[in-house]
Design a protein around this motif. Structure first.
Motif, mmCIF file in Angstrom:
data_model
loop_
_atom_site.group_PDB
_atom_site.id
_atom_site.type_symbol
_atom_site.label_atom_id
_atom_site.label_comp_id
_atom_site.label_asym_id
_atom_site.label_seq_id
_atom_site.Cartn_x
_atom_site.Cartn_y
_atom_site.Cartn_z
ATOM 1 N N LEU A 1 0.862 -1.176 0.000
ATOM 2 C CA LEU A 1 0.000 0.000 0.000
ATOM 3 C C LEU A 1 0.900 1.228 0.000
ATOM 4 O O LEU A 1 1.823 1.323 0.824
ATOM 5 N N LEU A 2 0.645 2.148 -0.934
ATOM 6 C CA LEU A 2 1.523 3.304 -1.103
ATOM 7 C C LEU A 2 0.953 4.532 -0.404
ATOM 8 O O LEU A 2 -0.263 4.706 -0.300
ATOM 9 N N PHE A 3 1.857 5.407 0.032
ATOM 10 C CA PHE A 3 1.490 6.636 0.731
ATOM 11 C C PHE A 3 2.322 7.800 0.190
ATOM 12 O O PHE A 3 3.453 7.609 -0.262
ATOM 13 N N ASP A 4 1.751 9.008 0.257
ATOM 14 C CA ASP A 4 2.530 10.203 -0.062
ATOM 15 C C ASP A 4 3.654 10.398 0.949
ATOM 16 O O ASP A 4 4.764 10.794 0.591
ATOM 17 N N ARG A 5 3.358 10.132 2.220
ATOM 18 C CA ARG A 5 4.334 10.287 3.298
ATOM 19 C C ARG A 5 4.256 9.061 4.195
ATOM 20 O O ARG A 5 3.208 8.428 4.289
ATOM 21 N N PRO A 6 5.344 8.739 4.875
ATOM 22 C CA PRO A 6 5.303 7.574 5.770
ATOM 23 C C PRO A 6 4.204 7.739 6.818
ATOM 24 O O PRO A 6 4.172 8.741 7.539
ATOM 25 N N PRO A 7 3.281 6.804 6.923
ATOM 26 C CA PRO A 7 2.208 6.928 7.908
ATOM 27 C C PRO A 7 2.722 6.645 9.317
ATOM 28 O O PRO A 7 3.684 5.895 9.504
ATOM 29 N N PHE B 1 -2.223 6.216 15.818
ATOM 30 C CA PHE B 1 -1.466 7.263 16.512
ATOM 31 C C PHE B 1 -2.034 8.631 16.147
ATOM 32 O O PHE B 1 -2.359 8.871 14.988
ATOM 33 N N PRO B 2 -2.191 9.576 17.086
ATOM 34 C CA PRO B 2 -1.869 9.420 18.517
ATOM 35 C C PRO B 2 -3.057 9.047 19.381
ATOM 36 O O PRO B 2 -2.891 8.718 20.551
ATOM 37 N N PHE B 3 -4.265 9.091 18.825
ATOM 38 C CA PHE B 3 -5.467 8.959 19.645
ATOM 39 C C PHE B 3 -5.523 7.604 20.347
ATOM 40 O O PHE B 3 -5.881 7.512 21.531
ATOM 41 N N LEU B 4 -5.173 6.534 19.632
ATOM 42 C CA LEU B 4 -5.285 5.194 20.214
ATOM 43 C C LEU B 4 -4.011 4.726 20.903
ATOM 44 O O LEU B 4 -3.934 3.586 21.349
ATOM 45 N N THR B 5 -3.016 5.593 20.972
ATOM 46 C CA THR B 5 -1.766 5.241 21.658
ATOM 47 C C THR B 5 -1.920 5.573 23.135
ATOM 48 O O THR B 5 -1.635 6.690 23.575
ATOM 49 N N VAL B 6 -2.403 4.611 23.911
ATOM 50 C CA VAL B 6 -2.703 4.818 25.331
ATOM 51 C C VAL B 6 -2.192 3.617 26.124
ATOM 52 O O VAL B 6 -1.985 2.528 25.575
ATOM 53 N N ILE C 1 -10.580 -0.960 25.268
ATOM 54 C CA ILE C 1 -10.767 -1.542 23.940
ATOM 55 C C ILE C 1 -10.544 -0.434 22.916
ATOM 56 O O ILE C 1 -11.199 0.613 22.953
ATOM 57 N N ARG C 2 -9.613 -0.661 22.012
ATOM 58 C CA ARG C 2 -9.244 0.344 21.005
ATOM 59 C C ARG C 2 -9.819 -0.073 19.655
ATOM 60 O O ARG C 2 -9.512 -1.159 19.158
ATOM 61 N N CYS C 3 -10.613 0.790 19.095
ATOM 62 C CA CYS C 3 -11.257 0.493 17.811
ATOM 63 C C CYS C 3 -10.734 1.459 16.755
ATOM 64 O O CYS C 3 -10.862 2.679 16.896
ATOM 65 N N HIS C 4 -10.126 0.909 15.712
ATOM 66 C CA HIS C 4 -9.546 1.731 14.655
ATOM 67 C C HIS C 4 -10.592 2.217 13.657
ATOM 68 O O HIS C 4 -10.399 3.236 13.003
ATOM 69 N N GLU C 5 -11.675 1.491 13.532
ATOM 70 C CA GLU C 5 -12.687 1.881 12.544
ATOM 71 C C GLU C 5 -14.055 1.412 13.007
ATOM 72 O O GLU C 5 -14.265 0.213 13.258
ATOM 73 N N SER C 6 -14.977 2.338 13.136
ATOM 74 C CA SER C 6 -16.340 1.968 13.502
ATOM 75 C C SER C 6 -17.318 2.972 12.919
ATOM 76 O O SER C 6 -16.940 4.083 12.531
ATOM 77 N N ARG C 7 -18.561 2.548 12.871
ATOM 78 C CA ARG C 7 -19.674 3.425 12.489
ATOM 79 C C ARG C 7 -20.687 3.398 13.629
ATOM 80 O O ARG C 7 -20.867 2.364 14.272
ATOM 81 N N THR D 1 -22.238 8.765 12.661
ATOM 82 C CA THR D 1 -20.797 8.823 12.389
ATOM 83 C C THR D 1 -20.467 7.756 11.369
ATOM 84 O O THR D 1 -20.683 6.566 11.631
ATOM 85 N N ALA D 2 -19.941 8.187 10.212
ATOM 86 C CA ALA D 2 -19.621 7.236 9.151
ATOM 87 C C ALA D 2 -18.324 6.495 9.419
ATOM 88 O O ALA D 2 -18.186 5.324 9.087
ATOM 89 N N VAL D 3 -17.357 7.167 10.001
ATOM 90 C CA VAL D 3 -16.080 6.516 10.324
ATOM 91 C C VAL D 3 -15.457 7.244 11.515
ATOM 92 O O VAL D 3 -15.406 8.471 11.553
ATOM 93 N N ARG D 4 -15.011 6.468 12.498
ATOM 94 C CA ARG D 4 -14.428 7.068 13.691
ATOM 95 C C ARG D 4 -13.481 6.077 14.352
ATOM 96 O O ARG D 4 -13.493 4.870 14.049
ATOM 97 N N GLN D 5 -12.666 6.583 15.268
ATOM 98 C CA GLN D 5 -11.874 5.757 16.168
ATOM 99 C C GLN D 5 -12.453 5.917 17.567
ATOM 100 O O GLN D 5 -13.001 6.973 17.900
ATOM 101 N N SER D 6 -12.311 4.871 18.379
ATOM 102 C CA SER D 6 -12.928 4.959 19.706
ATOM 103 C C SER D 6 -12.099 4.228 20.750
ATOM 104 O O SER D 6 -11.356 3.283 20.445
#
Length: 702
Positions: A445-451, A456-461, A475-481, A687-692
């Motif tokens: 998977l390609l990126f313009d800049r290194p991800p 990070f940083p929201f789920l880095t706890v 519980i860390r959720c990277h993608e939810s609706r 919410t269509a896409v969120r982290q929680s």
């Protein structure tokens, strides 16, 4: 080939040869004008007034060089610009315009629809004759009659020539340099031929050092990959990847037993530029007009990560923007010093003015004459230049004239398989060292800049393990609706549910109690994917009997007092149900849940409820998260879901909640008692896409 085809080919060759000769004449005349202008500024007055007058007449008289100032200092440069704006033409421009007209005539022999179609002929004639108003009317009529896609598809074989004619003959001095580049084949179009806006103004928006991360393909995608190397196999791999921001590198055991490697790069990803993927629209544009781009730099990062052995041979195959990106990569002398790039195959790509750093690299270019993308560098079917005598160039036409269909990788692959067997055989023969068993495949998977690290940083706890199922909290959720719907319910029933809860009375709207139904589909969570449904009576929170509810509703969860006193919770994952008493308290049920959220909502909880309907327009805001209360063993518990992501607030959306008929489920009974069977929400937060982040519930101090 019959006699008619042979005669047509001969006529085409003659017209292109004449057009090429006129380019040389135009360049010679331009050089003469440059020398005359230079001499004019260097004449010493007053002793050479006659010579000065003669030079001035030569550079301005329509019977001589025309209005032919080229450079000569600020004064004469301004004079040249003003003359162009007033419609004055030079002899070199007229000669070059004649060359472009000859090229259009040459293409029309192979594509008689260009002159046989009255609407196309009207547009081409108006553009060639410098009749601006007529050209605009003709283009407007063509677009209205056939639409933009069909119109551009039909013009594609002479698209570059028509644009160059317009740029040469119009009164805009800003696009003259681009017209000369296109018409003389000296380089790619450096600016928009219509407005003269520099391409670099747009291309510089595509910034980034490029990055690549290994990703695994799905089982269905992996099954589509070729198991033996071949041209059609590599193009089939590009089709299997799709325009998803990914590329593929494979290792192939050749007929001689040597392991070689093939990089395969798809074209532009659909959608708006996102500032993350180099395969977006900006990435495609910069790959075409610049010598290096985030796409090519990301490809280099992928090759480096793949780990090629020293002296290993590498072939590059690309489609559309992917073809331009691999040509940028092979132009990089440092890359070619690290790796032995033996073959490049670009399909449907604008690469005419890109050159491999290593002259030994064999290049094949395959373009459909009705595909507009390869003409974006200014050279199309009408070119009279042999820009690449050492390349294998396949420029063909087929019965499909509609863009973007003729640009698709599957269409090119079908053309090579069925209509161009000779070209396919030539390319496959050159690729013989890469025709063998595939021994390794890796997608990136390609990126313009290194991800940054995921989440990070929201789920880095900080996290801690709990006994139930070995799950980490929070519980860390990277993608939810998620969707929270607020309903008006029976106040007496709500008061009964809250009796002795210690969280204040129910929040009321027009004498009715407010009840929240919250659902969330957590698709990528540290506890595994799960869905949840919570029903609760909205309360101002402990220590308060009244509270400004609406402002508090939109406050971030960790700062909010108000919340929902839970009537019941349902989840579809046993491990999460086992944690229910720790996460939120109260009764937790295990039941299948189906949650689909988008422009519409479709929620199904087995034996409990369904919630369906359109969400309609909404006010954008940040997702505030969720706060819930419960009472266990005489203690009030507060649970909190912190979130990050965009949300929308919908007023009175046309959704309807229906309780499962004749269901004995306790939560279904509660909903009936509250009078919510058949109810419509007053308000929804989607919410269509969120982290929680969901941590354990905590006791509220007395």
């Amino acid at each position: 080939m019959n006699d008619a085809d042979a005669d047509a080919d001969t006529d085409t060759a003659r017209l292109r040869a004449a057009a090429r000769e006129l380019v040389d004449v135009a360049l010679t005349v331009q050089d003469a004008a440059a020398h005359a202008t230079s001499a004019l500024t260097g004449v010493a007055l007053p002793h050479a007034l006659p010579a000065c007058g003669a030079l001035l007449r030569a550079t301005t008289n329509g019977r001589g060089l025309g209005w032919a100032f080229t450079g000569g200092g600020p004064l004469l440069t301004a004079a040249a610009k003003i003359g162009g704006m007033l419609g004055a033409e030079s002899l070199s421009v007229r000669v070059l315009a004649t060359s472009l007209r000859l090229r259009v005539a040459a293409v029309a022999i192979a594509h008689p629809e260009l002159t046989g179609d009255p609407m196309l002929a009207r547009l081409i004639d108006a553009a060639a004759a410098d009749r601006d108003l007529e050209a605009v009317r003709a283009l407007r009529a063509l677009l209205k009659e056939r639409g933009a896609v069909r119109a551009l598809s039909q013009l594609a074989p002479v698209f570059g020539e028509v644009l160059a004619l317009r740029a040469l003959l119009d009164e805009n001095p800003l696009n003259d340099a681009t017209a000369w580049l296109i018409a003389t084949g000296k380089g790619y179009a450096t600016a928009d031929p219509i407005t003269g806006l520099s391409n670099r103004v747009i291309a510089v928006l595509d910034t980034g050092e490029g990055a690549a991360r290994r990703v695994e393909l799905s089982a269905a995608e992996s099954a589509l990959l070729c198991t033996r190397g071949s041209l059609l196999g590599f193009l089939g791999n590009i089709s299997a990847l799709g325009t998803t921001g990914r590329i593929l590198i494979q290792s192939v055991e050749g007929p001689d037993g040597v392991i070689r490697h093939v990089l395969q790069a798809p074209g532009m990803r659909a959608g708006r530029p996102d500032g993350e993927s180099p395969q977006d629209l900006l990435g495609a544009f910069s790959s075409a007009v610049l010598a290096s781009s985030p796409y090519s730099r990301a490809l280099a990062e992928a090759v480096a990560d793949y780990g090629l052995p020293p002296e290993a041979e590498l072939a590059l195959v690309g489609h559309s923007a992917g073809g331009a990106a691999i040509m940028n990569l092979v132009q990089d002398a440092a890359f070619c010093a690290r790796h032995t790039v033996t073959h490049v195959v670009a399909v449907g790509s604008p690469i005419d003015f890109k050159r491999p750093a290593d002259r030994r690299t064999w290049v094949a270019s395959v373009t459909n004459q009705h595909d507009i993308i390869p003409t974006l560098d200014g050279q199309g079917a009408g070119t009279c230049f042999d820009l690449h005598p050492d390349w294998y160039v396949v420029d063909y036409g087929d019965a499909t004239h509609l863009f973007p269909l003729c640009h698709g990788i599957d269409h090119y692959r079908a053309n090579l398989a069925d209509d161009l067997p000779e070209a396919r055989a030539v390319i496959d023969e050159r690729l013989t060292p890469y025709r063998g068993r595939v021994v390794r495949s890796q997608a990136y998977l390609l990126f313009d800049r290194p991800p940054g690290p995921e989440g990070f940083p929201f789920l880095t706890v900080p996290t801690r393990s709990v006994a139930e199922g070995g799950v980490e909290l929070p519980i860390r959720c990277h993608e939810s609706r998620a969707l929270t719907a607020y309903f008006a319910a029976h106040p007496a029933v709500a008061a009964g549910l809250l009796e002795g809860a210690g969280v204040g009375p129910a929040v009321q709207v027009a004498g009715r109690a407010l009840v929240a139904v919250h659902v969330a589909a957590n698709r990528c969570a540290s506890a595994g994917a799960y869905a949840e449904l919570q029903v609760g009576v909205v309360v101002p929170g402990p220590f308060r009997r009244r509270f400004p509810f609406v402002p508090d509703l939109l406050r971030a969860a960790d700062l909010r007092r108000s919340g929902s006193f839970l009537v019941g919770t349902a989840v579809d994952a046993p491990v999460v149900r086992a944690l229910g008493s720790r996460l939120w308290g109260g009764e937790t049920y295990l039941t299948p849940l189906k949650i689909r959220l988008g422009r519409s909502a479709e929620v199904g909880a087995d034996q409990i409820l369904t919630l369906r309907g359109r969400l309609g327009p909404g006010l954008p805001l940040s997702d505030p998260g969720v706060v819930a209360y419960a009472r266990e063993a005489g203690v009030v518990l507060r649970s909190c879901v912190r979130t990050r992501g965009p949300a929308r607030l919908h007023a009175a959306p046309p959704l309807r909640l229906v309780v499962a008929p004749q269901s004995a489920h306790p939560l279904a009974g509660r909903l009936r008692e509250l009078g919510l069977d058949g109810a419509r929400p007053l308000l929804c937060l989607s919410t269509a896409v969120r982290q929680s982040l969901r941590d354990a519930a905590v006791p509220v101090p007395r």
